[in-house]
Design a protein around this motif. Sequence first.
Motif, short mmCIF file in Angstrom:
data_model
loop_
_atom_site.label_atom_id
_atom_site.label_comp_id
_atom_site.label_asym_id
_atom_site.label_seq_id
_atom_site.Cartn_x
_atom_site.Cartn_y
_atom_site.Cartn_z
N ILE A 94 35.43 26.29 42.53
CA ILE A 94 34.63 27.87 42.48
C ILE A 94 35.80 29.07 42.35
CG2 ILE A 94 32.70 29.63 42.34
CD1 ILE A 94 30.88 26.80 42.70
N VAL A 95 36.22 29.35 41.70
CA VAL A 95 37.41 30.70 41.99
C VAL A 95 36.47 32.21 41.26
CG1 VAL A 95 39.01 29.41 41.10
CG2 VAL A 95 38.05 30.86 39.04
N TYR A 96 35.23 31.85 40.59
CA TYR A 96 34.28 33.33 40.62
C TYR A 96 32.91 33.48 40.10
CZ TYR A 96 32.68 37.57 38.91
OH TYR A 96 32.06 38.57 38.77
N GLU A 97 31.94 34.18 40.81
CA GLU A 97 30.53 33.47 40.56
C GLU A 97 30.03 34.96 40.68
OE1 GLU A 97 28.55 31.59 43.02
OE2 GLU A 97 29.99 31.57 44.70
N ASP A 98 28.82 35.48 40.12
CA ASP A 98 28.47 36.42 40.53
C ASP A 98 26.88 36.37 39.25
OD1 ASP A 98 28.15 36.71 37.23
OD2 ASP A 98 29.71 37.91 36.84
N ASP A 99 25.78 36.36 39.48
CA ASP A 99 24.95 36.82 38.52
C ASP A 99 24.91 36.22 37.26
OD1 ASP A 99 25.79 39.27 38.07
OD2 ASP A 99 23.48 39.68 37.54
N ARG A 100 25.51 36.16 36.86
CA ARG A 100 25.31 35.15 35.56
C ARG A 100 26.40 34.22 34.93
NH1 ARG A 100 25.51 41.28 32.17
NH2 ARG A 100 26.83 41.96 33.92
N CYS A 101 27.15 34.28 35.31
CA CYS A 101 28.19 33.75 35.47
C CYS A 101 29.07 32.63 36.66
CB CYS A 101 29.98 33.64 34.04
SG CYS A 101 30.45 35.07 35.36
N VAL A 102 29.75 31.86 36.13
CA VAL A 102 30.35 30.57 37.54
C VAL A 102 31.28 30.32 37.29
CG1 VAL A 102 30.03 29.02 39.44
CG2 VAL A 102 28.41 30.04 38.52
N ALA A 103 32.88 30.15 37.41
CA ALA A 103 34.01 29.81 36.72
C ALA A 103 34.62 28.76 37.74
CB ALA A 103 35.16 31.17 36.73
N ALA A 118 23.46 37.91 23.49
CA ALA A 118 24.61 39.18 22.83
C ALA A 118 25.21 40.06 24.54
CB ALA A 118 24.41 39.99 22.24
N GLU A 119 24.79 40.46 25.25
CA GLU A 119 25.26 41.12 26.37
C GLU A 119 25.83 39.55 27.46
OE1 GLU A 119 23.23 43.76 29.61
OE2 GLU A 119 22.49 43.88 27.79
N LEU A 120 25.15 38.50 27.48
CA LEU A 120 26.14 37.15 27.93
C LEU A 120 27.53 37.81 27.55
CD1 LEU A 120 25.92 35.45 30.63
CD2 LEU A 120 24.60 34.05 28.61
N LEU A 121 27.26 37.24 26.47
CA LEU A 121 28.50 36.68 25.75
C LEU A 121 29.34 37.69 26.02
CD1 LEU A 121 26.97 34.85 22.79
CD2 LEU A 121 28.17 33.97 24.88
N ALA A 122 28.74 38.32 25.83
CA ALA A 122 30.43 39.91 25.94
C ALA A 122 30.98 40.72 28.00
CB ALA A 122 29.55 41.56 25.78
N HIS A 123 29.64 39.68 28.56
CA HIS A 123 30.61 39.70 30.32
C HIS A 123 31.03 38.50 30.42
CE1 HIS A 123 29.70 40.06 34.41
NE2 HIS A 123 29.81 38.75 34.06
N LEU A 124 30.73 37.16 29.33
CA LEU A 124 31.72 36.23 29.62
C LEU A 124 33.44 36.59 29.11
CD1 LEU A 124 29.77 33.71 28.30
CD2 LEU A 124 30.37 33.09 30.80
#
Length: 114
Positions: free
Chosen positions: A18-27, A58-64
């Motif tokens: 895992i290189v990044y994570e927050d409350d909405r996504c993980v990379a 919509a907000e989730l996709l913008a966040h990504l």
Amino acid sequence: MEKTLFQKIADREIPAQIVYEDDRCVAFRDISPAAPVHILLVPRKPVTSLAAAGAEDAELLAHLMLKVGDIARAEGIAEGGFRTVLNTGADGGQTVPHLHIHIMGGRSMQWPPG
Ligand code: 5GP
């Protein structure tokens, strides 16, 4: 409902780098990298694909989308350039039914893709 592979990775039930994570996504790094840098950015919400996303996402996709640039900068590929791929459905080459953005860089990319 059975968790998707990427939910299991996000929940640390399956190991991944895992290189990044927050409350909405993980990379995390792709297990079979197609470039020197190959990261998958996934929402924690198991949206099946871009075709299955709705107005409520919509907000989730913008966040990504905004996280793509942050991750590319952190990986040192933003300046040289990078490729983002979002495969959708069988003909789109999607093999994992959980929306994910490929972030690939560290080499020159070809166009068009196969
Ligand atoms: P798709 O073909 O659906 O666009 O991309 C799925 C990606 O997930 C592929 O690039 C594949 O290598 C990656 N992948 C499949 N299983 C795993 C896994 O268990 N761990 C990680 N890190 N990547 C995976």
